[in-house]
Scaffold this motif. Structure first.
Motif, PDB file in Angstrom:
ATOM      1  N   ARG A  12     -11.959  -0.477  13.188  1.00 11.88           N
ATOM      2  CA  ARG A  12     -11.111  -1.260  12.285  1.00 11.88           C
ATOM      3  C   ARG A  12     -10.213  -0.369  11.438  1.00 11.88           C
ATOM      4  O   ARG A  12      -9.737  -0.785  10.376  1.00 11.88           O
ATOM      5  CB  ARG A  12     -11.965  -2.156  11.382  1.00 11.88           C
ATOM      6  N   VAL A  13      -9.959   0.854  11.889  1.00 11.06           N
ATOM      7  CA  VAL A  13      -9.063   1.762  11.158  1.00 11.06           C
ATOM      8  C   VAL A  13      -7.725   1.061  10.909  1.00 11.06           C
ATOM      9  O   VAL A  13      -7.318   0.197  11.703  1.00 11.06           O
ATOM     10  CB  VAL A  13      -8.873   3.084  11.964  1.00 11.06           C
ATOM     11  N   ARG A  16     -18.592  -4.545   5.271  1.00  9.52           N
ATOM     12  CA  ARG A  16     -19.159  -4.667   6.624  1.00  9.52           C
ATOM     13  C   ARG A  16     -20.452  -5.465   6.533  1.00  9.52           C
ATOM     14  O   ARG A  16     -21.048  -5.573   5.449  1.00  9.52           O
ATOM     15  CB  ARG A  16     -19.466  -3.269   7.206  1.00  9.52           C
ATOM     16  N   PRO A  22      -8.108   8.185   4.146  1.00 15.30           N
ATOM     17  CA  PRO A  22      -7.606   7.078   3.310  1.00 15.30           C
ATOM     18  C   PRO A  22      -7.331   5.813   4.112  1.00 15.30           C
ATOM     19  O   PRO A  22      -7.238   4.730   3.541  1.00 15.30           O
ATOM     20  CB  PRO A  22      -6.312   7.640   2.713  1.00 15.30           C
ATOM     21  N   ASN A  69     -13.678   0.173   0.493  1.00 19.61           N
ATOM     22  CA  ASN A  69     -13.138  -0.298   1.776  1.00 19.61           C
ATOM     23  C   ASN A  69     -13.527  -1.757   2.014  1.00 19.61           C
ATOM     24  O   ASN A  69     -14.302  -2.347   1.259  1.00 19.61           O
ATOM     25  CB  ASN A  69     -13.670   0.594   2.905  1.00 19.61           C
ATOM     26  N   VAL A  70     -12.992  -2.322   3.088  1.00 20.94           N
ATOM     27  CA  VAL A  70     -13.318  -3.700   3.477  1.00 20.94           C
ATOM     28  C   VAL A  70     -14.831  -3.766   3.759  1.00 20.94           C
ATOM     29  O   VAL A  70     -15.376  -2.870   4.402  1.00 20.94           O
ATOM     30  CB  VAL A  70     -12.510  -4.068   4.750  1.00 20.94           C
ATOM     31  N   ILE A 113      -6.042   4.844  -2.847  1.00 20.93           N
ATOM     32  CA  ILE A 113      -5.729   3.481  -3.310  1.00 20.93           C
ATOM     33  C   ILE A 113      -6.698   2.414  -2.797  1.00 20.93           C
ATOM     34  O   ILE A 113      -6.886   1.399  -3.422  1.00 20.93           O
ATOM     35  CB  ILE A 113      -4.268   3.085  -2.986  1.00 20.93           C
ATOM     36  N   VAL A 114      -7.338   2.648  -1.614  1.00 21.84           N
ATOM     37  CA  VAL A 114      -8.333   1.667  -1.136  1.00 21.84           C
ATOM     38  C   VAL A 114      -9.719   2.293  -1.343  1.00 21.84           C
ATOM     39  O   VAL A 114     -10.397   2.656  -0.392  1.00 21.84           O
ATOM     40  CB  VAL A 114      -8.114   1.297   0.352  1.00 21.84           C
ATOM     41  N   LEU A 161       2.619   4.297  11.015  1.00 20.93           N
ATOM     42  CA  LEU A 161       3.834   3.877  10.314  1.00 20.93           C
ATOM     43  C   LEU A 161       3.791   4.348   8.854  1.00 20.93           C
ATOM     44  O   LEU A 161       4.763   4.929   8.352  1.00 20.93           O
ATOM     45  CB  LEU A 161       3.964   2.345  10.372  1.00 20.93           C
ATOM     46  N   ALA A 162       2.641   4.133   8.194  1.00 20.51           N
ATOM     47  CA  ALA A 162       2.522   4.510   6.780  1.00 20.51           C
ATOM     48  C   ALA A 162       2.686   6.019   6.599  1.00 20.51           C
ATOM     49  O   ALA A 162       3.385   6.476   5.690  1.00 20.51           O
ATOM     50  CB  ALA A 162       1.171   4.050   6.233  1.00 20.51           C
ATOM     51  N   ILE A 215     -14.599   4.758   0.339  1.00 22.08           N
ATOM     52  CA  ILE A 215     -13.759   5.860   0.827  1.00 22.08           C
ATOM     53  C   ILE A 215     -13.762   7.006  -0.199  1.00 22.08           C
ATOM     54  O   ILE A 215     -13.706   8.183   0.151  1.00 22.08           O
ATOM     55  CB  ILE A 215     -12.336   5.330   1.123  1.00 22.08           C
ATOM     56  N   THR A 222       0.829  -1.210   0.000  1.00 28.61           N
ATOM     57  CA  THR A 222       0.000   0.000   0.000  1.00 28.61           C
ATOM     58  C   THR A 222       0.870   1.268   0.000  1.00 28.61           C
ATOM     59  O   THR A 222       0.589   2.221  -0.715  1.00 28.61           O
ATOM     60  CB  THR A 222      -0.920   0.023   1.240  1.00 28.61           C
ATOM     61  N   THR A 223       1.922   1.254   0.806  1.00 27.64           N
ATOM     62  CA  THR A 223       2.801   2.429   0.895  1.00 27.64           C
ATOM     63  C   THR A 223       3.568   2.602  -0.428  1.00 27.64           C
ATOM     64  O   THR A 223       3.678   3.720  -0.948  1.00 27.64           O
ATOM     65  CB  THR A 223       3.794   2.273   2.072  1.00 27.64           C
ATOM     66  N   GLU A 261       6.345   6.813   6.948  1.00 27.64           N
ATOM     67  CA  GLU A 261       7.096   6.344   5.770  1.00 27.64           C
ATOM     68  C   GLU A 261       6.856   7.269   4.579  1.00 27.64           C
ATOM     69  O   GLU A 261       7.802   7.666   3.896  1.00 27.64           O
ATOM     70  CB  GLU A 261       6.651   4.930   5.393  1.00 27.64           C
TER      71      GLU A 261
HETATM   72  C1  HEM Z   1      -0.679   4.186   2.407  1.00 33.06           C
HETATM   73  C2  HEM Z   1      -0.695   3.080   3.120  1.00 33.06           C
HETATM   74  C3  HEM Z   1      -1.939   2.413   3.666  1.00 33.06           C
HETATM   75  C4  HEM Z   1      -3.277   2.642   3.424  1.00 33.06           C
HETATM   76  C5  HEM Z   1      -3.908   3.678   2.479  1.00 33.06           C
HETATM   77  C6  HEM Z   1      -4.020   1.708   4.232  1.00 33.06           C
HETATM   78  C7  HEM Z   1      -5.405   1.636   4.274  1.00 33.06           C
HETATM   79  C8  HEM Z   1      -6.114   0.707   5.015  1.00 33.06           C
HETATM   80  C9  HEM Z   1      -7.561   0.597   5.020  1.00 33.06           C
HETATM   81  C10 HEM Z   1      -8.516   1.485   4.230  1.00 33.06           C
HETATM   82  C11 HEM Z   1      -7.878  -0.422   5.843  1.00 33.06           C
HETATM   83  C12 HEM Z   1      -9.293  -0.948   6.127  1.00 33.06           C
HETATM   84  C13 HEM Z   1      -9.856  -0.327   7.396  1.00 33.06           C
HETATM   85  C14 HEM Z   1     -11.295  -0.734   7.614  1.00 33.06           C
HETATM   86  O1  HEM Z   1     -11.613  -1.936   7.579  1.00 33.06           O
HETATM   87  O2  HEM Z   1     -12.163   0.155   7.823  1.00 33.06           O
HETATM   88  C15 HEM Z   1      -6.640  -0.960   6.385  1.00 33.06           C
HETATM   89  C16 HEM Z   1      -6.562  -2.005   7.293  1.00 33.06           C
HETATM   90  C17 HEM Z   1      -5.393  -2.483   7.834  1.00 33.06           C
HETATM   91  N1  HEM Z   1      -4.115  -2.031   7.572  1.00 33.06           N
HETATM   92 FE1  HEM Z   1      -3.634  -0.523   6.316  1.00 33.06          FE
HETATM   93  N2  HEM Z   1      -3.133   0.937   4.947  1.00 33.06           N
HETATM   94  C18 HEM Z   1      -1.854   1.335   4.647  1.00 33.06           C
HETATM   95  C19 HEM Z   1      -0.672   0.837   5.172  1.00 33.06           C
HETATM   96  C20 HEM Z   1      -0.582  -0.147   6.135  1.00 33.06           C
HETATM   97  C21 HEM Z   1       0.640  -0.605   6.741  1.00 33.06           C
HETATM   98  C22 HEM Z   1       2.038  -0.038   6.434  1.00 33.06           C
HETATM   99  C23 HEM Z   1       0.307  -1.595   7.634  1.00 33.06           C
HETATM  100  C24 HEM Z   1       1.153  -2.420   8.549  1.00 33.06           C
HETATM  101  C25 HEM Z   1       2.415  -2.180   8.820  1.00 33.06           C
HETATM  102  C26 HEM Z   1      -1.138  -1.751   7.577  1.00 33.06           C
HETATM  103  C27 HEM Z   1      -1.863  -2.643   8.327  1.00 33.06           C
HETATM  104  C28 HEM Z   1      -3.234  -2.776   8.308  1.00 33.06           C
HETATM  105  C29 HEM Z   1      -3.968  -3.762   9.096  1.00 33.06           C
HETATM  106  C30 HEM Z   1      -3.379  -4.801  10.058  1.00 33.06           C
HETATM  107  C31 HEM Z   1      -5.335  -3.570   8.808  1.00 33.06           C
HETATM  108  C32 HEM Z   1      -6.532  -4.337   9.374  1.00 33.06           C
HETATM  109  C33 HEM Z   1      -7.069  -3.585  10.606  1.00 33.06           C
HETATM  110  C34 HEM Z   1      -8.301  -4.280  11.210  1.00 33.06           C
HETATM  111  O3  HEM Z   1      -9.081  -4.889  10.477  1.00 33.06           O
HETATM  112  O4  HEM Z   1      -8.489  -4.187  12.444  1.00 33.06           O
HETATM  113  N3  HEM Z   1      -1.640  -0.841   6.667  1.00 33.06           N
HETATM  114  N4  HEM Z   1      -5.582  -0.252   5.868  1.00 33.06           N
END
Ligand code: HEM
Length: 195
Positions: free
Chosen positions: A138-139, A70, A132, A67-68, A63-64, A145-146, A93, A3-4, A149
């Protein structure tokens, strides 16, 4: 993480297609950080325009976009809409990041929309709608970190290099490839060392 990396690929597309933004960002980095050391998170407060570029490129990259999903376990009401129990919902989103209420002329790439006219204070409406990484329980777990980065890598690249269309080449295609994330088409880019 993918994603990053995808977001950074979009960032270079926006810099190539918006040379004025790239030059303004380079000037701010030169003035605040100089060229003898790398930008750090401690510089962020003094780099409002570059911070706004990172926000705007993430808003536009989106990019997303879907979204996931519900699933409602009980009858639910959201924003005046009744959603019966056992319904699958695909939150978009895009509807927020491209929403004209918060972002006037949303198709335009314009980092200054995140700043007030003083060029330093962040616009509250634009910031409140910046989602984003989604919202709520569930954020994205990697948001901090992202964000770190994206800021450090993009600013370090822009400090050190200029990005342009190669001689005889064409501007990158801005149409995303649809998939789990929206990715840019492969593109050619001329990279010139600045320091
Ligand atoms: C630009 C980078 C990123 C974007 C745009 C992004 C975006 C998202 C989005 C939209 C979700 C869904 C949230 C939801 O269900 O409402 C998500 C979930 C998640 N992301 Fe990211 N993400 C990025 C980078 C990362 C990175 C670098 C990591 C880990 C090191 C990560 C770990 C996770 C995890 C573990 C979830 C699941 C959270 C949950 O369901 O409780 N993401 N991300």
């Amino acid at each position: 993480m993918e994603t990053t990396a995808t977001t950074l690929r979009w960032a270079i597309v926006f810099l190539v297609t918006h040379q004025d933004v790239q030059k303004k960002m380079q000037k701010e980095i030169d003035d605040v950080v100089g060229r003898d050391r790398r930008p750090t998170m401690a510089d962020k407060m003094d780099l409002p325009y570059s911070t706004a570029v990172v926000l705007e490129m993430q808003r536009k990259a989106n990019i997303v976009s879907f979204n996931v999903p519900r699933y409602t376990t009980v009858d639910t009401e959201i924003g005046g809409h009744s959603i019966p129990a056992h319904t699958t919902i695909f939150p978009q989103i895009t509807s927020v990041l491209d929403g004209p209420d918060a972002y006037a002329d949303p198709d335009r790439f314009d980092p200054s929309r995140f700043l007030e006219s003083d060029g330093k204070t962040f616009n509250k409406t634009a910031m409140d709608h910046f989602v984003p990484f989604s919202l709520g329980k569930r954020v994205c777990a990697g948001e901090s970190l992202a964000r770190m980065e994206l800021f450090i890598i993009l600013l370090s690249l822009v400090q050190r290099y200029s990005f342009d269309v190669p001689k005889g080449g064409s501007l990158p295609d801005m149409t995303p490839i649809f998939g789990a994330t929206l990715t840019p088409h492969p593109y050619e880019c001329k990279v010139t060392l600045r320091i």
